[in-house]
Scaffold this active site. Structure first.
Site, mmCIF file in Angstrom:
data_model
loop_
_atom_site.group_PDB
_atom_site.id
_atom_site.type_symbol
_atom_site.label_atom_id
_atom_site.label_comp_id
_atom_site.label_asym_id
_atom_site.label_seq_id
_atom_site.Cartn_x
_atom_site.Cartn_y
_atom_site.Cartn_z
ATOM 1 N N HIS A 1 1.334 -11.819 5.799
ATOM 2 C CA HIS A 1 1.262 -10.374 5.569
ATOM 3 C C HIS A 1 2.514 -9.669 6.119
ATOM 4 O O HIS A 1 2.453 -8.562 6.654
ATOM 5 C CB HIS A 1 -0.006 -9.809 6.238
ATOM 6 C CG HIS A 1 -0.651 -8.679 5.489
ATOM 7 N ND1 HIS A 1 -1.770 -8.826 4.717
ATOM 8 C CD2 HIS A 1 -0.330 -7.361 5.401
ATOM 9 C CE1 HIS A 1 -2.117 -7.654 4.203
ATOM 10 N NE2 HIS A 1 -1.247 -6.742 4.591
ATOM 11 N N TYR B 1 -8.732 -5.829 -1.951
ATOM 12 C CA TYR B 1 -9.307 -5.733 -0.612
ATOM 13 C C TYR B 1 -10.785 -5.471 -0.837
ATOM 14 O O TYR B 1 -11.141 -4.639 -1.687
ATOM 15 C CB TYR B 1 -8.726 -4.547 0.166
ATOM 16 C CG TYR B 1 -7.420 -4.795 0.880
ATOM 17 C CD1 TYR B 1 -7.187 -5.969 1.584
ATOM 18 C CD2 TYR B 1 -6.429 -3.814 0.884
ATOM 19 C CE1 TYR B 1 -5.985 -6.171 2.264
ATOM 20 C CE2 TYR B 1 -5.232 -4.008 1.561
ATOM 21 C CZ TYR B 1 -5.021 -5.191 2.254
ATOM 22 O OH TYR B 1 -3.841 -5.385 2.925
ATOM 23 N N GLY C 1 7.977 -7.881 -0.479
ATOM 24 C CA GLY C 1 7.334 -6.658 -0.010
ATOM 25 C C GLY C 1 8.392 -5.656 0.414
ATOM 26 O O GLY C 1 8.758 -4.742 -0.327
ATOM 27 N N ALA D 1 0.822 -1.209 0.000
ATOM 28 C CA ALA D 1 0.000 0.000 0.000
ATOM 29 C C ALA D 1 0.863 1.270 0.000
ATOM 30 O O ALA D 1 2.049 1.222 0.361
ATOM 31 C CB ALA D 1 -0.912 -0.009 1.234
ATOM 32 N N ASP E 1 5.320 -15.488 0.508
ATOM 33 C CA ASP E 1 6.079 -14.273 0.815
ATOM 34 C C ASP E 1 6.304 -14.169 2.307
ATOM 35 O O ASP E 1 5.752 -14.931 3.092
ATOM 36 C CB ASP E 1 5.418 -13.010 0.239
ATOM 37 C CG ASP E 1 4.130 -12.609 0.952
ATOM 38 O OD1 ASP E 1 3.915 -12.986 2.117
ATOM 39 O OD2 ASP E 1 3.325 -11.895 0.321
ATOM 40 N N GLY E 2 7.213 -13.250 2.676
ATOM 41 C CA GLY E 2 7.544 -13.031 4.075
ATOM 42 C C GLY E 2 8.990 -13.344 4.352
ATOM 43 O O GLY E 2 9.391 -14.504 4.348
ATOM 44 N N GLY E 3 9.791 -12.302 4.533
ATOM 45 C CA GLY E 3 11.170 -12.492 4.969
ATOM 46 C C GLY E 3 12.195 -12.704 3.880
ATOM 47 O O GLY E 3 13.359 -12.978 4.169
ATOM 48 N N THR F 1 -6.674 -10.774 -0.935
ATOM 49 C CA THR F 1 -5.964 -10.872 0.353
ATOM 50 C C THR F 1 -6.977 -11.223 1.432
ATOM 51 O O THR F 1 -7.954 -10.495 1.639
ATOM 52 C CB THR F 1 -5.250 -9.547 0.659
ATOM 53 O OG1 THR F 1 -4.301 -9.316 -0.388
ATOM 54 C CG2 THR F 1 -4.531 -9.597 1.993
ATOM 55 N N ARG G 1 2.356 -8.566 9.826
ATOM 56 C CA ARG G 1 1.590 -7.344 10.140
ATOM 57 C C ARG G 1 0.173 -7.637 10.596
ATOM 58 O O ARG G 1 -0.560 -6.733 10.966
ATOM 59 C CB ARG G 1 1.541 -6.432 8.902
ATOM 60 C CG ARG G 1 2.899 -5.951 8.470
ATOM 61 C CD ARG G 1 2.887 -5.432 7.040
ATOM 62 N NE ARG G 1 2.269 -4.132 6.861
ATOM 63 C CZ ARG G 1 2.858 -2.975 7.120
ATOM 64 N NH1 ARG G 1 4.093 -2.957 7.599
ATOM 65 N NH2 ARG G 1 2.234 -1.837 6.890
ATOM 66 N N LYS H 1 -4.349 -14.872 -1.292
ATOM 67 C CA LYS H 1 -3.130 -14.477 -0.561
ATOM 68 C C LYS H 1 -3.412 -14.392 0.936
ATOM 69 O O LYS H 1 -4.310 -13.660 1.353
ATOM 70 C CB LYS H 1 -2.648 -13.112 -1.070
ATOM 71 C CG LYS H 1 -1.469 -12.519 -0.303
ATOM 72 C CD LYS H 1 -0.983 -11.237 -0.951
ATOM 73 C CE LYS H 1 0.199 -10.609 -0.237
ATOM 74 N NZ LYS H 1 -0.164 -9.831 0.946
ATOM 75 N N ARG I 1 -0.683 -2.556 15.047
ATOM 76 C CA ARG I 1 0.742 -2.287 14.813
ATOM 77 C C ARG I 1 1.175 -1.163 15.743
ATOM 78 O O ARG I 1 0.853 0.003 15.526
ATOM 79 C CB ARG I 1 0.957 -1.934 13.348
ATOM 80 C CG ARG I 1 0.436 -3.073 12.451
ATOM 81 C CD ARG I 1 0.354 -2.727 11.012
ATOM 82 N NE ARG I 1 -0.363 -3.778 10.282
ATOM 83 C CZ ARG I 1 -0.857 -3.622 9.065
ATOM 84 N NH1 ARG I 1 -0.701 -2.472 8.427
ATOM 85 N NH2 ARG I 1 -1.493 -4.610 8.467
ATOM 86 N N SER J 1 -1.478 -2.845 -5.146
ATOM 87 C CA SER J 1 -2.358 -2.897 -3.972
ATOM 88 C C SER J 1 -3.668 -2.165 -4.233
ATOM 89 O O SER J 1 -3.716 -1.178 -4.977
ATOM 90 C CB SER J 1 -1.647 -2.260 -2.779
ATOM 91 O OG SER J 1 -2.570 -2.007 -1.732
HETATM 92 C C1 LIG Z 1 4.291 -1.324 4.133
HETATM 93 C C2 LIG Z 1 3.543 -2.557 3.698
HETATM 94 C C3 LIG Z 1 2.290 -2.423 3.092
HETATM 95 C C4 LIG Z 1 1.596 -3.561 2.673
HETATM 96 N N1 LIG Z 1 0.402 -3.397 2.019
HETATM 97 C C5 LIG Z 1 -0.267 -4.491 1.571
HETATM 98 C C6 LIG Z 1 -1.460 -4.356 0.817
HETATM 99 O O1 LIG Z 1 -1.929 -3.254 0.543
HETATM 100 N N2 LIG Z 1 -2.078 -5.493 0.410
HETATM 101 C C7 LIG Z 1 -1.591 -6.746 0.686
HETATM 102 O O2 LIG Z 1 -2.200 -7.740 0.291
HETATM 103 N N3 LIG Z 1 -0.440 -6.889 1.364
HETATM 104 C C8 LIG Z 1 0.229 -5.808 1.805
HETATM 105 N N4 LIG Z 1 1.418 -5.980 2.474
HETATM 106 C C9 LIG Z 1 1.968 -7.326 2.649
HETATM 107 C C10 LIG Z 1 2.863 -7.713 1.463
HETATM 108 O O3 LIG Z 1 2.093 -7.937 0.307
HETATM 109 C C11 LIG Z 1 3.656 -8.999 1.759
HETATM 110 O O4 LIG Z 1 2.755 -10.010 2.152
HETATM 111 C C12 LIG Z 1 4.731 -8.821 2.821
HETATM 112 O O5 LIG Z 1 5.327 -7.548 2.730
HETATM 113 C C13 LIG Z 1 5.789 -9.914 2.671
HETATM 114 O O6 LIG Z 1 6.770 -9.830 3.656
HETATM 115 P P1 LIG Z 1 8.174 -9.058 3.444
HETATM 116 O O7 LIG Z 1 7.864 -7.609 3.642
HETATM 117 O O8 LIG Z 1 9.041 -9.622 4.496
HETATM 118 O O9 LIG Z 1 8.639 -9.359 2.029
HETATM 119 C C14 LIG Z 1 2.145 -4.844 2.897
HETATM 120 C C15 LIG Z 1 3.404 -4.962 3.497
HETATM 121 C C16 LIG Z 1 4.105 -3.852 3.885
HETATM 122 C C17 LIG Z 1 5.466 -4.019 4.501
#
Ligand SMILES: Cc1cc2nc3c(=O)[nH]c(=O)nc-3n(C[C@H](O)[C@H](O)[C@H](O)COP(=O)(O)O)c2cc1C
Length: 333
Positions: free
Chosen positions: A232, A126, A286, A79, A263-265, A152, A235, A208, A161, A106
């Site tokens: 996510h 969303y 992300g 986002a 995803d993630g990490g 998502t 988050r 997702k 958060r 997003s």
């Molecule tokens: C600042 C930020 C905003 C995000 N916004 C969205 C979003 O709008 N929609 C969504 O499905 N996931 C969102 N995510 C989650 C990412 O799509 C993704 O799942 C996540 O960042 C993966 O982990 P990583 O940051 O370690 O790569 C967001 C993540 C971050 C860090």
């Protein structure tokens, strides 16, 4: 000094972003245990390299839902990208297109889906309480040639958060964010039945935010073309495992009926290769992308993708594989 790694970009992003943007980008929910574990879990996994394989020709190219991509890395939906750089999503989209990979926009972007005209694009959905707003955005994405809809499913409500709360996070006044991220909010009545509604748009539906084999099974029964194993980025629900530790369970439940992404990490090409070995078709990035964007806009995102591609290429070679298809379960422990 020229950044050499995603972590170098992370440090640059830390220097560039103000306290407000930093909280939003770097933060996770609760005690941030899942946020930290997403990265730590990759470090716990170890490679099992095979030697004396001809690796003089190595390719990182693959396909996702039939779309060729130059590396098994897709840009995750993130986002409010103008928070990180003034050109925001437009810069990210250009870098993704130049790297020949997919960008997922997003629903809470700082541009409309119709404003991104170039490259291979997916649209993240969303479902807002004002369903008409969601439908208008999807219709705009479909008309603009986006190739998949990514629903998502881990945000019936935003996670708590605490970094955001502490700084009193605010979207800067000059930015306009699509949807209702901080407004009347998410439709918490959503169930599996709503997948049929989304499929009516005729694009492949990607789900997702899957974290169990049980939900992966139900997603397949509802015709998901792909699922993304995701928490996510730590988050949403704190206390769930790292995505990479759930990947195999999901791959086993899916039994080839859909593609599995995660995803993630992801911070290194080696992380990407570990995910492939555990059954992912590709991964999403992300924060790695955001660090590049915050540090240097389009060029920063392009460099992050280039760094990851080079790391993937070298990891393949040192592991004794010449392509994504050559990476197997036996390559990690
Ligand atoms: C600042 C930020 C905003 C995000 N916004 C969205 C979003 O709008 N929609 C969504 O499905 N996931 C969102 N995510 C989650 C990412 O799509 C993704 O799942 C996540 O960042 C993966 O982990 P990583 O940051 O370690 O790569 C967001 C993540 C971050 C860090």
């Amino acid at each position: 000094m020229k950044p050499l790694s995603v972590m170098d970009y992370e440090r640059l992003a830390e220097q560039r972003l103000d306290a407000n943007a930093s909280a939003y980008v770097f933060g996770g929910s609760g005690d941030e245990i899942t946020l930290a574990d997403n990265v730590a879990a990759f470090q716990r996994r170890k490679f099992r390299p095979r030697v004396l394989v001809d690796v003089s020709q190595v390719s990182t190219a693959t396909t996702v839902l039939g779309t060729p991509i130059a590396l098994p890395v897709i840009v995750a939906p993130v986002a409010i990208q103008r928070l990180a750089h003034q050109l925001g999503e437009e810069a990210t989209a250009r870098a993704a297109a130049a790297a020949d990979t997919i960008m997922c926009l997003s629903s809470a972007a700082t541009c409309r889906p119709g404003e991104l005209r170039n490259g291979k694009r997916w649209f993240q959905v969303y479902v807002w309480n004002t369903r008409a707003k969601t439908e208008a955005a999807i219709e705009e994405a479909v008309a603009a040639g986006y190739a998949a809809l990514v629903l998502t499913v881990d945000v019936p409500y935003l996670g708590r958060r605490e970094r955001d709360i502490r700084v009193g996070f605010k979207v800067p006044e000059q930015l306009r964010v699509e949807g209702e991220l901080f407004g009347s909010g998410f439709d918490a009545t959503m169930t599996w039945r709503d997948i049929e509604w989304l499929r009516q748009y005729g694009l492949p539906v990607v789900i997702k935010g899957i974290m169990t084999g049980e939900d992966a099974e139900i997603a397949c029964e509802h015709g998901a073309a792909a699922v993304v194993v995701s928490n996510h980025g730590g988050r949403q629900l704190d206390g769930v495992p790292a995505s990479i530790d759930v990947l195999e369970e999901v791959v086993e439940a899916v039994r080839g009926r859909a593609e599995v992404l995660m995803d993630g990490g992801i911070r290194r090409g080696g992380d990407v290769v570990k995910a492939l070995a555990l059954g992912a078709r590709a991964v999403m990035i992300g924060r790695a992308m955001l660090y590049g964007l915050a540090a240097a806009g389009e060029a920063g995102v392009a460099d992050v993708l280039r760094i990851l591609q080079e790391e993937i290429r070298l990891t393949f070679a040192l592991l004794g594989s010449t392509s994504p298809a050559g990476v197997t379960r036996a390559h990690v422990r």
